[in-house]
Design an enzyme around this catalytic site. Structure first.
Site, mmCIF file in Angstrom:
data_model
loop_
_atom_site.group_PDB
_atom_site.id
_atom_site.type_symbol
_atom_site.label_atom_id
_atom_site.label_comp_id
_atom_site.label_asym_id
_atom_site.label_seq_id
_atom_site.Cartn_x
_atom_site.Cartn_y
_atom_site.Cartn_z
ATOM 1 N N CYS A 71 -35.788 -7.121 0.878
ATOM 2 C CA CYS A 71 -36.606 -6.928 1.726
ATOM 3 C C CYS A 71 -36.688 -5.356 2.034
ATOM 4 O O CYS A 71 -37.536 -3.882 2.083
ATOM 5 C CB CYS A 71 -37.764 -7.717 2.313
ATOM 6 S SG CYS A 71 -37.374 -7.784 3.827
ATOM 7 N N GLY A 98 1.318 -1.066 -0.036
ATOM 8 C CA GLY A 98 -0.193 -0.388 0.238
ATOM 9 C C GLY A 98 1.210 1.042 0.140
ATOM 10 O O GLY A 98 1.630 1.351 0.646
ATOM 11 N N ALA A 99 0.984 1.989 -0.875
ATOM 12 C CA ALA A 99 1.215 3.604 -1.027
ATOM 13 C C ALA A 99 0.308 4.408 -1.048
ATOM 14 O O ALA A 99 0.567 5.679 -1.828
ATOM 15 C CB ALA A 99 1.967 3.474 -2.199
ATOM 16 N N GLY A 100 -0.572 4.798 -0.175
ATOM 17 C CA GLY A 100 -1.494 5.576 -0.451
ATOM 18 C C GLY A 100 -1.626 6.261 1.458
ATOM 19 O O GLY A 100 -0.315 6.934 1.440
ATOM 20 N N GLY A 133 0.689 4.767 3.420
ATOM 21 C CA GLY A 133 1.840 4.365 2.793
ATOM 22 C C GLY A 133 2.969 5.576 2.576
ATOM 23 O O GLY A 133 3.828 5.019 2.495
ATOM 24 N N CYS A 135 -4.697 -20.154 11.180
ATOM 25 C CA CYS A 135 -3.963 -19.911 12.496
ATOM 26 C C CYS A 135 -3.901 -20.893 13.202
ATOM 27 O O CYS A 135 -2.738 -21.458 13.611
ATOM 28 C CB CYS A 135 -3.396 -18.765 13.108
ATOM 29 S SG CYS A 135 -3.520 -18.188 14.217
ATOM 30 N N ASP A 142 -10.230 -7.561 2.591
ATOM 31 C CA ASP A 142 -10.038 -8.717 1.566
ATOM 32 C C ASP A 142 -8.623 -8.849 1.300
ATOM 33 O O ASP A 142 -7.437 -10.110 1.709
ATOM 34 C CB ASP A 142 -10.675 -8.248 0.181
ATOM 35 C CG ASP A 142 -10.921 -9.263 -0.668
ATOM 36 O OD1 ASP A 142 -10.392 -9.222 -1.623
ATOM 37 O OD2 ASP A 142 -10.937 -10.867 0.216
ATOM 38 N N ASN A 144 -6.720 12.046 -3.134
ATOM 39 C CA ASN A 144 -5.660 11.801 -2.664
ATOM 40 C C ASN A 144 -4.628 12.592 -2.197
ATOM 41 O O ASN A 144 -3.609 13.022 -0.681
ATOM 42 C CB ASN A 144 -4.793 10.827 -3.287
ATOM 43 C CG ASN A 144 -5.358 9.617 -4.187
ATOM 44 O OD1 ASN A 144 -4.827 9.313 -4.874
ATOM 45 N ND2 ASN A 144 -6.219 8.921 -3.040
ATOM 46 N N LEU A 145 -4.586 14.433 -2.972
ATOM 47 C CA LEU A 145 -3.740 15.235 -2.521
ATOM 48 C C LEU A 145 -3.898 16.150 -1.093
ATOM 49 O O LEU A 145 -2.710 16.514 -0.870
ATOM 50 C CB LEU A 145 -3.404 16.220 -3.863
ATOM 51 C CG LEU A 145 -3.216 15.729 -5.111
ATOM 52 C CD1 LEU A 145 -3.587 16.412 -6.123
ATOM 53 C CD2 LEU A 145 -1.622 15.034 -4.964
#
Lengths: 617, 387
Positions: A160, A11-13, A16, A421, A107, A43-44
């Site tokens: 419903c 992750g480079a967000g 990140g 695990c 996920d 993102n900025l």
């Protein structure tokens, strides 16, 4: 320890960028970065390694380049790819001393968790949402893995509620997005719960949503409007039982909301040219996305957006999927949701707010990410030094609790009944006579169990396999099996049968014991099947009298249907009304805050004030 | 002009990468111009198409409304919060790593302006711990270098600098600070901080002092007074003055027969009306007093229940649940008393909005309010007929 260490950042967000900066400044010199995303304008405000000129480019690559500018002598390898890709297998993970996650979805986090367990590499996990954040440490055999405690699964609503009895704005958004938008502009072959029958049985059409040959676009639009907001509501009102204790909805017809539109044809003030992105708001002169439109304005936007799709984006119709960055789609969904909300007496919302709900937008700010990144590096250094007595899970709170804004908690021992695990068998309640294998795979194996490329065996019979490299006849056989009900599979699945489910890449293997059940509650068990047997550790609670109370948290994955994340409206404390149905995944921080009420629930992971479990020795 | 992140195509020519401006800066300084543009390997036609597409997106983005950039934080603090940020001016004393990191966050968020006061030059040791500096800055004013990078982070922010040591500034030019909203003082010795604090206090400026040492640090905020008006409180109290209903409410309540035999009407009488009428009934039987002891409150609840015709009457259940509202002590709370009695409530031309509001509240309480606060005016949900 930092100089020699080889580190993987996923992750480079938001997290990140801060993390990469902190790692570089802390002397780390061998870093791999994986991120599948490209840079967007939104993102900025926090992903400071990126500039406007980088919009559209790979986050991983641009982040790497930015860091190298001030630390040219370190080694960074960037991968513009999905961490779930086959290339990132156990061998790939084994080369690292520690893995650091800066992800924004459940996920991928589960997937990385499994690979780290398989490769026996320590994992430092993290997440942020607005002012909240957390960092947790996971070392195989020593601490809980990321999945030892059930994580909130994205909220889904009973059918419903969406189709007949919405009571919250989010229900209207889901209707507008998953039903109306999908029906009109999405894949025609998909199942859709909208009522397609028209008023007069004399109509030769099977599906009222289909456009008549040479039907005028305005007429078509208005016809659909009246059908979904007028006729369908009238039909629903006929069922007295539904409305015994509920507010009755009001049908809405175009002749009432926009009387002038009925008379004119195709005359909208259209100032868009062919090169600009079509926008109903632009055409109608509506400029403020934070303004709440009137019923009439919403109706105009709906009709205009509808027409613009057909006039300017015809080629995409039939393939469109809602995208929060698709201005016209957001306008359409906002307007449709608002008109429905009006019918049902639910307050209307602005485009800005609707977009947040429909797009599962998580609020975010630079400071929290910076704090969390700092904490991640501190834990990473401890991990590299094998300083396990000092590993901490740290929670960054919005308001100080016990005078602490950063609350450290010792990690817990692995959960002996964690199926990830510690290999615990699971139990699945399902109707084996009517449920297809495909449903079990989609709803349980891929979704709840988080397997990516599963393999399903009954005894020694392989009934399903996913992935590349399958022989044609094998693939055909599996495709057939998918459509069969469980009881009719080559190795029949009945009460007491045991399924073995595996994912090779994740090196995860599970047994699922089947229990046949005929009836399922439509509201509480909308999937028609219930997975259980995986229990969270017993929580001991200290109440205000100092007594010890044991509160075993409930065992099934279904229990986590009670938990959601909540985006906030601007300027307001979070309103638990703003729930999300998300097909994508959870929020950036996979924890939130416990409250009560039917579907207004969120959960603070391991709230240190409440939980005292077995500490790491 | 329609809101649309694609609008303003006319201004889309602004494609110049910001790194180019950095090159110019170095050229002017006479330093070595290090190429900051990482060369993109040409991989053939498909790559060029990709760059064109992303260049187009970048062009559109460059002309995009700031609202899109701030979208994620607007969802936290809304337009008002953003406006407050954009109006603010920050003064940073010493732009070492601590100060730089703080400014980075403020600049990204769209702060109005930052002014950096730092007299030092960039040295080798700075390169190790400050991500906003690189080799090209060696020997230059640290404040100036930091500012130019900050400007790149967000060109909507005004980034200025003064090449001066903070200690000197504090000693020789204290009035310099009065132009700022917040002064952020990093790594200053206590003697300077004490002087700065009194300067800031008298000018009613917020002072944030920070020090960091290795893995520890401290942040301290010094404010003379900070007034908050919580317009959307977590717990709203529906205050309908049930213990002392205003004339119109009394009349309205009187106009309804709470003993109407029609079961539909009976179960739809708003609970407020039930409470007003029954409170009056109680007061008549108790010398004008309203239920106050625990025993009395219980009896009052029983009185309400005695009026129920049917077990499923939600309005009566609501009445029982809210029966405590009848026993509220009249008058204003101690906290409010404290605020209105504060000397700041004697307002003058320099008073803040907050205190002007308090002064008006004080007047109201003394006059029309008759010792009570103004009615909030919100009506809670209640079971009733549509009319």
């Amino acid at each position: 320890p930092s100089r020699a260490a080889k580190v993987l950042m996923v992750g480079a967000g938001g997290i990140g960028c801060e993390l990469l900066k902190t790692l570089a400044l802390s002397g780390f010199s061998d870093i791999h970065v994986i991120d599948l995303d490209t840079i967007e304008v939104s993102n900025l405000n926090r992903q400071f390694l990126f500039r406007k000129s980088h919009v559209g480019q790979s986050k991983a690559h641009v982040a790497r380049d930015a860091i190298l500018k001030f630390r040219p002598n370190i080694n960074i390898e960037s991968h513009h790819a999905n961490v779930k890709d086959a290339q990132f297998n156990v061998d790939f993970f084994k080369q690292f001393n520690v893995v650091l996650n800066g992800l924004d979805n459940l996920d991928a986090r589960r997937h990385v968790n499994r690979l780290c367990l398989a490769a026996e590499v320590p994992l430092v996990e993290s997440g942020t949402t607005g002012f909240l954040g957390q960092v947790t440490v996971h070392v195989k055999g020593k601490t809980e893995c990321y999945e030892c405690q059930p994580k909130p699964i994205p909220k889904s609503y009973p059918v419903c509620t969406i189709t007949s009895t919405p009571s919250k704005f989010v229900h209207c958004i889901v209707w507008a997005k998953e039903l109306l938008f999908a029906k009109l502009f999405g894949d025609k072959n998909q199942d859709n719960d909208l009522n397609v029958h028209s008023k007069d049985g004399s109509s030769s059409k099977l599906d009222v949503f289909e456009r008549d040959v040479d039907e005028d676009l305005d007429q078509y639009a208005q016809r659909i409007y009246d059908h979904v907001f007028g006729y369908n509501i009238e039909v629903a009102l006929e069922n007295e039982e539904t409305w015994k204790n509920r507010r009755r909805p009001n049908p809405v017809y175009i002749r009432d909301t926009l009387p002038e539109a009925v008379k004119q044809n195709g005359s909208s003030w259209d100032c868009s040219n062919d090169h600009e992105e079509p926008s109903a708001m632009a055409s109608l002169g509506l400029t403020n996305p934070q303004e709440i439109w009137t019923l009439a304005e919403n109706s105009r936007v709906l009709l205009e957006a509808f027409k613009l799709f057909f006039e300017k984006r015809e080629k995409e119709i039939g393939n469109l999927v809602f995208d929060k960055d698709d201005q016209l789609a957001v306008e359409f969904v906002t307007a449709a949701a608002n008109i429905r909300a009006h019918s049902f007496g639910i307050p209307l919302h602005s485009l800005f707010e609707a977009k947040g709900v429909a797009g599962n937008i998580v609020h975010a700010v630079a400071t929290t990410n910076a704090i969390i990144a700092g904490l991640i590096v501190i834990e990473a250094i401890k991990v590299l030094q094998d300083d396990y007595k000092n590993y901490r899970m740290t929670y960054c709170l919005e308001h100080p609790t016990k005078k602490l804004l950063l609350m450290p908690v010792e990690p817990f021992e692995p959960n002996p009944s964690c199926y990830v695990c510690s290999e615990t068998p699971l139990l699945l309640d399902v109707n084996t006579k009517v449920t297809k294998l495909k449903e079990v795979i989609d709803k349980i194996i891929k979704s709840k169990l988080g397997m990516n490329l599963p393999l399903v065996m009954i005894g020694s019979t392989l009934v399903f396999e996913d992935g590349d490299g399958l022989e044609e006849d094998e693939a055909a056989n599996y495709a057939l099996n998918l459509e069969k009900v469980l009881a009719e599979l080559p190795a029949p699945v009945i009460n007491g049968t045991k399924l073995t489910v595996e994912d090779f890449q994740q090196e995860l293997s599970c047994s699922i014991n089947i229990k046949h059940r005929e009836e399922f509650d439509e509201e509480k068990e909308p999937d028609g099947m219930v997975l259980s047997g995986w229990s969270a550790p017993v929580e001991k609670q200290i109440n205000s009298n100092g007594e010890n109370k044991s509160a075993a948290s409930s065992s099934s994955a279904r229990a986590t249907d009670d938990t959601v994340e909540d985006p906030s409206k601007p300027g307001m404390k979070r309103k638990l009304d703003e729930l999300l149905e998300t097909k994508e995944n959870c929020d950036a921080s996979s924890s939130a805050q416990v409250v009560e009420d039917d579907d207004d629930c969120t959960m603070l992971d391991g709230n240190p004030a409440l939980i005292k479990k077995k500490r790491l020795q | 002009v329609p809101w649309n992140w694609m609008h303003g195509r006319a201004g889309a020519k602004r494609l110049a990468p910001t790194s180019a401006s950095r090159e110019q800066l170095h050229a002017r300084e006479g330093g070595v111009a290090i190429p900051h543009l990482v060369p993109l390997p040409l991989l053939g036609r498909s790559h060029r198409r990709e760059t064109t597409a992303s260049a187009a997106m970048a062009a559109a983005a460059a002309a995009a409304e700031p609202k899109t950039k701030y979208d994620r934080q607007l969802r936290i603090w809304g337009d008002q919060g953003q406006a407050a940020l954009e109006k603010a001016s920050i003064c940073l004393l010493n732009c070492g790593p601590t100060g730089t990191e703080a400014l980075k966050n403020l600049v990204l968020g769209g702060i109005g302006s930052v002014t950096v006061v730092d007299g030092s030059k960039v040295e080798q040791s700075d390169l190790g711990n400050n991500f906003l500096l690189d080799e090209g800055c060696l020997g230059q004013s640290r404040a100036k270098s930091i500012c130019s990078f900050l400007q790149e982070l967000n060109d909507a922010v005004k980034a200025k600098y003064v090449e001066e040591s903070p200690a000197t500034m504090i000693d020789t030019n204290p009035s310099f600070f009065s132009q700022f909203t917040v002064v952020l003082a990093t790594q200053l010795p206590e003697s300077s901080l004490l002087k700065l604090d009194s300067i800031c206090r008298s000018a009613n400026i917020v002072l944030v002092a920070a020090r960091s040492y290795g893995l520890t640090g401290l942040v301290r905020v010094s404010i003379k007074e900070h007034c908050v008006i919580e317009s959307k409180p977590d717990h709203s109290l529906d205050d309908l003055r049930l213990h002392n209903p205003w004339p119109e409410l009394k009349q309205f309540a009187k106009s309804i027969d709470i003993c109407d035999k029609d079961p539909v009407v009976h179960k739809h009488t708003p609970y407020i009306v039930i409470l007003v009428r029954l409170a009056e009934k109680w007061a008549d039987a108790h010398d004008g007093q309203l239920p106050s002891t625990r025993q009395e409150k219980r009896e009052f609840k029983d009185l309400i229940r005695a009026h129920m015709l049917n077990v499923d009457e939600d309005n009566y259940k609501e009445a029982v649940e809210s029966s405590y509202k009848v026993s509220v002590t009249p008058g204003i709370s101690d906290e409010i008393r404290q605020i209105i009695d504060d000397s700041s409530s004697e307002v003058n031309f320099s008073s803040s909005d907050f205190w002007v509001l308090v002064a008006s509240l004080k007047e109201f309480i003394a006059n029309e309010g008759n010792g009570e606060l103004p009615l909030e005016g919100t009506i809670p949900d209640m079971t009733s007929l549509t009319e």
